[in-house]
Structure formats: C-alpha cells, structure tokens
Design a protein around this motif. Structure first.
Motif, PDB file in Angstrom:
ATOM      1  N   ILE A 134       0.836  -1.198   0.000  1.00 26.33           N
ATOM      2  CA  ILE A 134       0.000   0.000   0.000  1.00 26.33           C
ATOM      3  C   ILE A 134       0.875   1.253   0.000  1.00 26.33           C
ATOM      4  O   ILE A 134       0.732   2.133  -0.852  1.00 26.33           O
ATOM      5  N   ALA A 135       1.823   1.295   0.951  1.00 27.47           N
ATOM      6  CA  ALA A 135       2.708   2.466   1.028  1.00 27.47           C
ATOM      7  C   ALA A 135       3.524   2.586  -0.254  1.00 27.47           C
ATOM      8  O   ALA A 135       3.610   3.665  -0.850  1.00 27.47           O
ATOM      9  N   GLY A 136       4.091   1.472  -0.707  1.00 31.72           N
ATOM     10  CA  GLY A 136       4.937   1.497  -1.907  1.00 31.72           C
ATOM     11  C   GLY A 136       4.152   1.941  -3.136  1.00 31.72           C
ATOM     12  O   GLY A 136       4.643   2.736  -3.949  1.00 31.72           O
ATOM     13  N   GLY A 137       2.931   1.453  -3.272  1.00 32.82           N
ATOM     14  CA  GLY A 137       2.106   1.820  -4.427  1.00 32.82           C
ATOM     15  C   GLY A 137       1.823   3.309  -4.449  1.00 32.82           C
ATOM     16  O   GLY A 137       1.927   3.968  -5.493  1.00 32.82           O
ATOM     17  N   LEU A 138       1.508   3.853  -3.282  1.00 34.26           N
ATOM     18  CA  LEU A 138       1.217   5.291  -3.225  1.00 34.26           C
ATOM     19  C   LEU A 138       2.485   6.107  -3.475  1.00 34.26           C
ATOM     20  O   LEU A 138       2.457   7.115  -4.193  1.00 34.26           O
ATOM     21  N   ILE A 139       3.602   5.646  -2.901  1.00 30.39           N
ATOM     22  CA  ILE A 139       4.858   6.374  -3.104  1.00 30.39           C
ATOM     23  C   ILE A 139       5.222   6.394  -4.597  1.00 30.39           C
ATOM     24  O   ILE A 139       5.552   7.443  -5.156  1.00 30.39           O
ATOM     25  N   VAL A 140       5.116   5.235  -5.230  1.00 28.41           N
ATOM     26  CA  VAL A 140       5.480   5.184  -6.648  1.00 28.41           C
ATOM     27  C   VAL A 140       4.483   5.980  -7.498  1.00 28.41           C
ATOM     28  O   VAL A 140       4.876   6.652  -8.456  1.00 28.41           O
ATOM     29  N   GLY A 141       3.213   5.952  -7.122  1.00 31.83           N
ATOM     30  CA  GLY A 141       2.225   6.778  -7.825  1.00 31.83           C
ATOM     31  C   GLY A 141       2.592   8.258  -7.743  1.00 31.83           C
ATOM     32  O   GLY A 141       2.575   8.983  -8.744  1.00 31.83           O
ATOM     33  N   LEU A 142       2.981   8.689  -6.548  1.00 34.44           N
ATOM     34  CA  LEU A 142       3.350  10.100  -6.373  1.00 34.44           C
ATOM     35  C   LEU A 142       4.648  10.424  -7.117  1.00 34.44           C
ATOM     36  O   LEU A 142       4.767  11.483  -7.732  1.00 34.44           O
ATOM     37  N   MET A 143       5.607   9.494  -7.061  1.00 35.02           N
ATOM     38  CA  MET A 143       6.860   9.713  -7.786  1.00 35.02           C
ATOM     39  C   MET A 143       6.587   9.849  -9.274  1.00 35.02           C
ATOM     40  O   MET A 143       7.102  10.746  -9.937  1.00 35.02           O
ATOM     41  N   ASP A 144       5.757   8.952  -9.786  1.00 39.41           N
ATOM     42  CA  ASP A 144       5.352   9.001 -11.187  1.00 39.41           C
ATOM     43  C   ASP A 144       4.798  10.361 -11.552  1.00 39.41           C
ATOM     44  O   ASP A 144       5.210  10.982 -12.523  1.00 39.41           O
ATOM     45  N   SER A 145       3.860  10.783 -10.725  1.00 41.37           N
ATOM     46  CA  SER A 145       3.127  11.993 -11.032  1.00 41.37           C
ATOM     47  C   SER A 145       4.035  13.229 -10.949  1.00 41.37           C
ATOM     48  O   SER A 145       4.083  14.042 -11.868  1.00 41.37           O
ATOM     49  N   PHE A 146       4.792  13.330  -9.877  1.00 40.70           N
ATOM     50  CA  PHE A 146       5.644  14.515  -9.709  1.00 40.70           C
ATOM     51  C   PHE A 146       6.811  14.519 -10.693  1.00 40.70           C
ATOM     52  O   PHE A 146       7.067  15.528 -11.340  1.00 40.70           O
ATOM     53  N   PHE A 147       7.491  13.407 -10.824  1.00 45.62           N
ATOM     54  CA  PHE A 147       8.663  13.409 -11.700  1.00 45.62           C
ATOM     55  C   PHE A 147       8.272  13.523 -13.163  1.00 45.62           C
ATOM     56  O   PHE A 147       8.991  14.128 -13.943  1.00 45.62           O
TER      57      PHE A 147
END
Ligand SMILES: Nc1ncnc2c1ncn2[C@@H]1O[C@H](COP(=O)(O)OP(=O)(O)OP(=O)(O)O)[C@@H](O)[C@H]1O
Ligand SMILES: [Mg+2]
Lengths: 236, 286
Positions: B241-254
């Motif tokens: 759950i944490a990893g999915g959200l972190i990667v989603g945010l990384m995707d979006s911001f980067f």
C-alpha cells in the motif's frame, strides 16, 4: 482389544536415509507414553509420521480402529490428534487469539467457545494476552500457547514434542502440571522429551530410541531402575 | 511550484497510486504466501482491461456488471493456472517462475491474436469531472480511487476476519504447522492466486477505462509493481500500500517535472537502492 493408537513396524526415510527403522509402539486410551533418546534418534520424525506431515515408507498406523497412515494431516487432526511441534512454532505475526483460532480451524464455531474456556482454565496467562502478537510472548508463554493451540483442536490424543525445551525450572514445573491436568481430562499423550526425569514422572510407559530403533521399552516404574537408562538418560 | 499545480499533481499521484496498490497487493500476496515470482501478473491486468472492453463495448453489458464479470473471469483463470500449471511443479521454484513467464507471453499474444494489437478505448461511463480549489479530477479517476480504497479495506477484512484469511496467514507463516491443524496448502494457494489475479484485473479494468486497452498494457505496471513490493517489503501488505502510493506520487511529480521517461527510470533507480541498502524494504519482516 485394539489399542487406542498403534504403530506397527513403521519405517520413515528422508531421501535415502532411514530416520526411523521398523518401530512398533502402542498407547492405551487416556494414557501417557514417552519417547526418549539422543538428538537425531528419530523422536520428532515419529510424531510427524503420526500427524501425517511425513509419510512412512513401511508399516501401518491405527487410531481408534482406523488405519490413518495414508490420510492427509487435515483428516488426522479432524480425527482428534493434535501435534504440538518442537520449538513451539506458534504463528509469530498473529495475535494469541488468532493462534488459538488457527488450532480450532476444523472445529465448528459452536464448539470454539467451550474450547476457549477450557484453554483458559489450563493456561490462565493467555487470557490477558489475547490481543498480543504471539512472537512477542516469552518462551514459556509461547510454549503455553503452542499447547493451547493444540488443545483448541479438541483432541483425544496430543503429541507433545519437547515441551520443556529452553524453559526455566519453574516454568517446566508448570508445564508438567498442565500436561498432567490435560491428561486427567481424558486426553492421551505421547511425550517426547530430553528431560527424562520429567518424562518418567508423567508417563506410564517409556520407549527408548537409538538411531531410529527402539532399544528398550517398559513401564516407567521399572525402567527407572534400569542401569542403562539411569546412566544415559536420567543422569544418575 | 504553484500550489494548484502541486495539488493537482498530488491528486493525480494518489489516483495512479491506488491502481498500483491493487496491482502490487496481488503480487505481494502471491509472493508472500506461495513464494512465486509471478511474471504473468501484468497479463492478468491486461486481461482485466480486455474483458471489460469486450463485455461493455462489444456486448453492451452494464458497466458495473461487466467489471464484476471481468474480475470473476480473471480470478477463475488464475485459479485454473494455479491448479493445473503451477501446482504440479510447486517445489521447483525456478520452473514455476519460467512457467509464469511462458503463461504471460501466452496470454499477451493470445490477446493480440484474438483482439488485435491496436488500442481499444472503453467509452466513458461517467462523463464529467469535479473541480475544487482549482484542482480537477474526472469522475472516472475518482471512481478508481474509491474502488481502490474499498478493495484495500475489503482485502484487510477478508484476511483478518474470515477463516480463509486466517489460513492464508497461517500458511504464510508456517505451512507445515498450518497443515497439521487442517489448513490445506492446495486450497490456500488456489485462493491466493485467484485473489491476486482478481486484484490485477481490477487495476487493469479501471486503468483501461481511464486510458486505453492493448495487449502490452500490463508489462510496465507489472515491472513497476515488482519495484513497489521491493520498496514496501516483499510479501508485506502495508508495504504494497505504502509502496504503491509512493510510486504513484513519484510518477506523477517526476513526470510533470522531468517527463515520463525520467520518471520511469527513477522508480527503478530507487529500487536498486532498496535492493542494495534496504532489501527488506519499508515494512519487510526480518
Ligand atoms: N527434513 C529433514 N530432512 C532430512 N533429514 C532429516 C530431516 N528431519 C530430520 N532428519 C534426520 O532424521 C533423523 C531423525 O531426526 P529427528 O528430528 O526425528 O530426531 P529427534 O530424535 O527428534 O532429535 P532431537 O532430539 O534433536 O530433536 C536425524 O538424523 C535427522 O538429521
Ligand atoms: Mg526432535
């Protein structure tokens, strides 16, 4: 008359190596027998073979008039044999309560309530720790939980593999008393022990194993005076 | 960074994050309980997209019903795969992994053969969007978040409140002892693979609704999900759950700052770091 549990000429192998060689033993209803022997003698293997996680390559196992050595473990526990494994093996990342429910996995929901109160009767400390993660219990508490989990299966036979292992003397006393209480409620017990003094105090009959074979068997009241047993296992 | 831009990117990241969470939860359950590195997970995601398109667009099945049928079909495929293709070779982990690779290609090229290589669009079911404080989210993306949250809660309750969930946890922690108390390993593995496939299919169906469906759509999300569960800790549910959200945010911001290629690369660079310096991930047990 058929004995309650009987192993006839059981041989068990790991790969090519024979861990148990043609042993036979019997247990009467509501009695306690003990298996003693040095490390690697095959004691745990015998218990695993009874509970079905290991299959014998030869021989037969009969329980209450039924042959069980070909049955899968879930059918064997359903018939009333609960295996409390060596080194406790509680589910460490589950609560105490969930461990108990796991023991009662095949029980009907209606039976679980009375099973629980029976467990708390024997293992009072677990009642205060139901929500605690089982892996954070002390060694003694973990042993209590492992036995309690076994009891939740509603067994008429319990296989206890070194319940005193690594416990402080006072806790060993407590565990001994609990085993005796459980037995008095009518549960037959096969006790594997390194602590032969404890085992002889509880059991009516003992089997001495050496490298997979039974080298000596008899009533504990007699064996306790046997010179070899005294020297090798009782340390006197 | 302007505040509305920041909020918009955050919302997008959370939305995509929940689709990764669903995908990664399936992968982490399958790894944690079955010890299988499942290289057919991306194709279960893809099949989720295709079956939804096929039912909804081609056969005009009601959208909600079409999603339900889709996830049931893919769960059934997962069940059959475990029962007949993975179980016979269960003890040979390398063969199991190769089997999942073979199956992945089978499904990918099967889909290509049946449905063709081109993108398929799933028509909009809920047109419109919500605007709030300068930030917009389409109804479809909002639905993906809602379904994601609902499934995470549902999965939690399933694992912690049902007997099948108890067996899943017990088999994960000590399979031999679990069998001595009557919890079947076979049954549990079938359930876990079906459930994992269902989660992937849900993710794919929702993503297919938002973007498009095609035979290769599952590969990148699958590879990213592997990185997500490394980040979170292999086998860990909170980690997925944490990893999915972190990667989603990384995707979006980067991707809004540096473009999608850099964003994609970055996820894998972070994964290298975790593999070397923190192999148990954020929530792994040790
Ligand atoms: N999983 C296994 N694979 C291969 N050999 C095994 C396995 N388990 C046990 N053995 C071997 O079988 C023999 C009997 O082992 P077992 O565990 O039954 O002994 P034990 O009497 O319980 O010993 P201990 O007192 O140390 O617990 C040993 O030689 C052991 O090395
Ligand atoms: Mg042993």
């Amino acid at each position: 008359m058929n004995p309650f549990l009987e192993l006839m000429n059981i041989t068990v192998k790991y790969g090519m190596a024979e861990a148990v060689r043609g042993i036979s033993l019997a247990l009467e209803e509501q009695k306690i027998i003990t298996l003693i022997g040095a490390n690697g003698a095959g004691k745990s293997t015998i218990l695993k073979t009874i509970s079905g996680v290991k299959k014998p390559t030869m021989g037969e196992i009969w329980f209450r008039g039924e042959r069980i050595d070909k049955l899968p473990p879930e059918k064997i526990v359903a018939r009333g044999i609960a295996h409390v494994p060596e080194r406790r093996r509680i589910f460490p990342y589950m609560s105490v309560y969930d461990n108990l429910k796991a023991g009662a996995y095949l029980r009907k929901d209606s039976e679980i309530g009375s099973d629980l109160s029976n467990v708390f009767h024997h293992f009072g400390i677990l009642k205060q720790r139901l929500g605690q993660m089982a892996g954070t219990l002390s060694g003694g508490e973990q042993q209590m939980l492992a036995m309690a989990r076994g009891l939740m299966a509603g067994p008429s036979l319990m296989l206890l593999d070194e319940p005193s292992l690594g416990l402080a003397p006072l806790v060993v006393m407590e565990v001994t008393n609990i085993i005796s209480e459980i037995n008095k409620q009518g549960v037959g017990i096969i006790l594997v022990e390194q602590n032969a003094v404890l085992a002889f105090r509880l059991a009516q009959k003992a089997y001495v194993l050496e490298t997979g074979s039974i080298v000596l068997e008899g009533n504990t009241t007699e064996l306790i005076n046997d010179q070899r047993v005294k020297e090798k296992y009782l340390g006197i | 960074m302007e505040i509305t831009f920041f909020l918009q990117t955050l919302i997008n990241g959370i939305q995509i994050g929940f689709l990764y969470v669903l995908m990664a939860l399936g992968l982490t359950l399958i790894f944690g309980i079955m010890h299988v590195i499942n290289f057919t997970h991306g194709q279960m995601y893809m099949l989720g997209g295709f079956f939804l398109w096929w039912l909804f667009e081609i056969h005009h099945v009601n959208y909600v019903l079409a999603i339900l049928l889709t996830v049931i079909i893919v769960a059934a495929i997962g069940f059959i795969v475990e029962r007949f293709l993975l179980r016979p070779i269960r003890d040979q982990e390398l063969f199991v992994m190769c089997m999942t690779i073979a199956l992945g290609q089978f499904f990918e090229f099967g889909a290509r053969t049946v449905w063709g290589p081109l993108d398929k669009a799933i028509p909009t079911v809920m047109p419109g969007l919500i605007k709030f404080a300068g930030v917009t989210i389409t109804n479809e993306r909002l639905m993906a978040v809602v379904v994601g949250i609902a499934l995470v809660i549902g999965l939690y309750l399933f694992i912690h409140r049902t007997k099948a969930g108890l067996a899943m946890r017990a088999v994960e922690q000590d399979p031999e002892v679990a069998t001595t108390y009557g919890m079947g390993i076979d049954r549990t593995h079938s359930l876990v693979f079906a459930l994992g496939s269902l989660l992937a299919a849900t993710s794919g169906a929702l993503m297919g609704t938002i973007i498009v469906v095609n035979p290769v759509m599952g590969t990148a999300p699958m590879l990213k999900s592997f990185m997500i569960i490394i980040l979170g800790g292999m086998g860990s549910i909170p980690g997925a759950i944490a990893g999915g959200l972190i990667v989603g945010l990384m995707d979006s911001f980067f991707s809004s700052l540096f473009g999608i290629d850099i964003a994609y690369i970055f996820v894998f660079v972070v994964a290298f770091m975790f593999i070397i310096f923190k192999p148990r991930g954020l929530f792994g047990r040790g």
